[in-house]
Motif scaffolding. Structure first.
Motif, PDB file in Angstrom:
ATOM      1  N   PHE A 134     -15.419 -27.691 -38.321  1.00 39.66           N
ATOM      2  CA  PHE A 134     -15.372 -28.824 -37.585  1.00 39.66           C
ATOM      3  C   PHE A 134     -14.457 -28.717 -36.458  1.00 39.66           C
ATOM      4  O   PHE A 134     -14.322 -29.285 -35.519  1.00 39.66           O
ATOM      5  CB  PHE A 134     -14.955 -30.101 -38.573  1.00 39.66           C
ATOM      6  CG  PHE A 134     -15.098 -31.344 -37.738  1.00 39.66           C
ATOM      7  CD1 PHE A 134     -16.208 -32.099 -37.466  1.00 39.66           C
ATOM      8  CD2 PHE A 134     -13.951 -32.244 -37.239  1.00 39.66           C
ATOM      9  CE1 PHE A 134     -16.351 -33.316 -36.754  1.00 39.66           C
ATOM     10  CE2 PHE A 134     -14.179 -33.184 -36.762  1.00 39.66           C
ATOM     11  CZ  PHE A 134     -15.221 -33.915 -36.335  1.00 39.66           C
ATOM     12  N   THR A 135     -13.388 -27.782 -36.900  1.00 42.76           N
ATOM     13  CA  THR A 135     -12.323 -27.522 -35.752  1.00 42.76           C
ATOM     14  C   THR A 135     -12.238 -26.188 -35.018  1.00 42.76           C
ATOM     15  O   THR A 135     -11.450 -25.858 -34.320  1.00 42.76           O
ATOM     16  CB  THR A 135     -11.026 -27.781 -36.537  1.00 42.76           C
ATOM     17  OG1 THR A 135     -10.798 -26.619 -37.593  1.00 42.76           O
ATOM     18  CG2 THR A 135     -10.733 -28.987 -37.361  1.00 42.76           C
ATOM     19  N   ASP A 136     -13.578 -25.489 -35.339  1.00 41.43           N
ATOM     20  CA  ASP A 136     -13.682 -24.320 -34.460  1.00 41.43           C
ATOM     21  C   ASP A 136     -13.936 -24.580 -32.830  1.00 41.43           C
ATOM     22  O   ASP A 136     -14.802 -25.349 -32.555  1.00 41.43           O
ATOM     23  CB  ASP A 136     -15.016 -23.849 -35.151  1.00 41.43           C
ATOM     24  CG  ASP A 136     -15.279 -22.478 -34.695  1.00 41.43           C
ATOM     25  OD1 ASP A 136     -14.456 -21.624 -34.381  1.00 41.43           O
ATOM     26  OD2 ASP A 136     -16.425 -22.192 -34.069  1.00 41.43           O
ATOM     27  N   GLU A 137     -13.250 -23.703 -32.208  1.00 39.30           N
ATOM     28  CA  GLU A 137     -13.085 -23.893 -30.734  1.00 39.30           C
ATOM     29  C   GLU A 137     -12.224 -25.047 -30.341  1.00 39.30           C
ATOM     30  O   GLU A 137     -11.124 -25.181 -29.978  1.00 39.30           O
ATOM     31  CB  GLU A 137     -14.361 -24.006 -30.209  1.00 39.30           C
ATOM     32  CG  GLU A 137     -14.821 -22.636 -30.165  1.00 39.30           C
ATOM     33  CD  GLU A 137     -16.190 -22.460 -29.248  1.00 39.30           C
ATOM     34  OE1 GLU A 137     -15.760 -22.511 -27.661  1.00 39.30           O
ATOM     35  OE2 GLU A 137     -17.252 -22.304 -29.509  1.00 39.30           O
ATOM     36  N   PHE A 138     -12.762 -26.362 -30.669  1.00 37.15           N
ATOM     37  CA  PHE A 138     -11.961 -27.513 -30.579  1.00 37.15           C
ATOM     38  C   PHE A 138     -12.646 -28.533 -31.480  1.00 37.15           C
ATOM     39  O   PHE A 138     -13.691 -28.554 -31.802  1.00 37.15           O
ATOM     40  CB  PHE A 138     -11.915 -28.272 -29.000  1.00 37.15           C
ATOM     41  CG  PHE A 138     -13.577 -28.502 -28.454  1.00 37.15           C
ATOM     42  CD1 PHE A 138     -14.068 -29.613 -28.739  1.00 37.15           C
ATOM     43  CD2 PHE A 138     -14.089 -27.582 -27.817  1.00 37.15           C
ATOM     44  CE1 PHE A 138     -15.395 -29.966 -28.203  1.00 37.15           C
ATOM     45  CE2 PHE A 138     -15.396 -27.839 -27.284  1.00 37.15           C
ATOM     46  CZ  PHE A 138     -16.247 -29.065 -27.554  1.00 37.15           C
TER      47      PHE A 138
END
Length: 230
Positions: A134-138
């Motif tokens: 869910f927090t990958d990249e942004f």
């Protein structure tokens, strides 16, 4: 009521903006996995206003990491918490309940049970993301990719959306010092610590050792018990 009025305003604004999707997010929605009658009531309110479909989305952290994060957070709310009791309640119930001055939190660990029960009771298929995905990249990229074009996602990337978290866990020393101050009903301050250092240091060390012992000996079994196959 106020909830109906609030979401009616959101619905009307979405219509005026020619927007066919509304994203509502908040940590407190986690309570609905336990208090599922409120989830049903909430769904009924939204559908009566005019929302056609409701997609429920939850984010799951690694269990022991989540436990430590909660332990840190509760220290900020004038509560008195012991780590071993926190651990045992979650182990026995699959979730944790704590009440502060203004709100009662419910933190869910056994998603295998409560998510399936939620889907059955609401006749839906909710989504579950791991915190890492869910927090990958942004934050929220993999969710927003369901509803936005690739060009919109790229715009978000270029505009500097990042994974900087405002509410970070406290250092272990600060957590335990807060809990001791909460128990003694004294102000958490550097001056209080310095003037009572000989008293505080052994207590802080004792409490920190408990957390370390649980992390060393019980972390793996805790993560295994509350794992989820995404």
């Amino acid at each position: 009521n106020s909830i109906k009025k609030y979401f009616k305003t959101i619905y009307q604004n979405a219509i005026q903006l020619d927007c066919n999707k509304v994203l509502i997010c908040g940590e407190d929605f986690e309570n609905l996995l336990i208090d599922q009658h409120f989830a049903k009531e909430f769904s009924t309110i939204l559908k009566n206003i005019g929302f056609l479909n409701i997609d429920w989305v939850f984010v799951k952290r690694k269990p022991f990491s989540y436990l430590k994060s909660i332990y840190s957070e509760l220290s900020k709310h004038n509560l008195i918490v012991n780590f071993e009791q926190l651990y045992q309640e979650i182990w026995d119930k699959g979730y944790l309940t704590y009440s502060g001055d203004f709100y009662t939190w419910k933190f869910v660990f056994n998603f295998n049970h409560y998510k399936d029960k939620f889907d059955n009771n609401l006749n839906c298929k909710s989504s579950l993301f791991s915190f890492e995905d869910f927090t990958d990249e942004f934050v929220g990229k993999n969710l927003l990719s369901r509803y936005l074009s690739e060009s919109s996602i790229e715009d978000l990337r270029k505009n500097g959306i990042s994974c900087n978290y405002a509410n970070k866990s406290l250092p272990p020393f600060n957590i335990e010092f807060r809990y001791i101050c909460n128990y003694l009903s004294i102000l958490e301050s550097n001056s209080n610590y310095i003037s009572n250092k000989k008293i505080f240091d052994p207590l802080i060390r004792y409490r920190r050792n408990i957390v370390t012992r649980y992390e060393t000996h019980k972390k793996d079994e805790f993560n295994k018990k509350f794992s989820y196959n995404f």
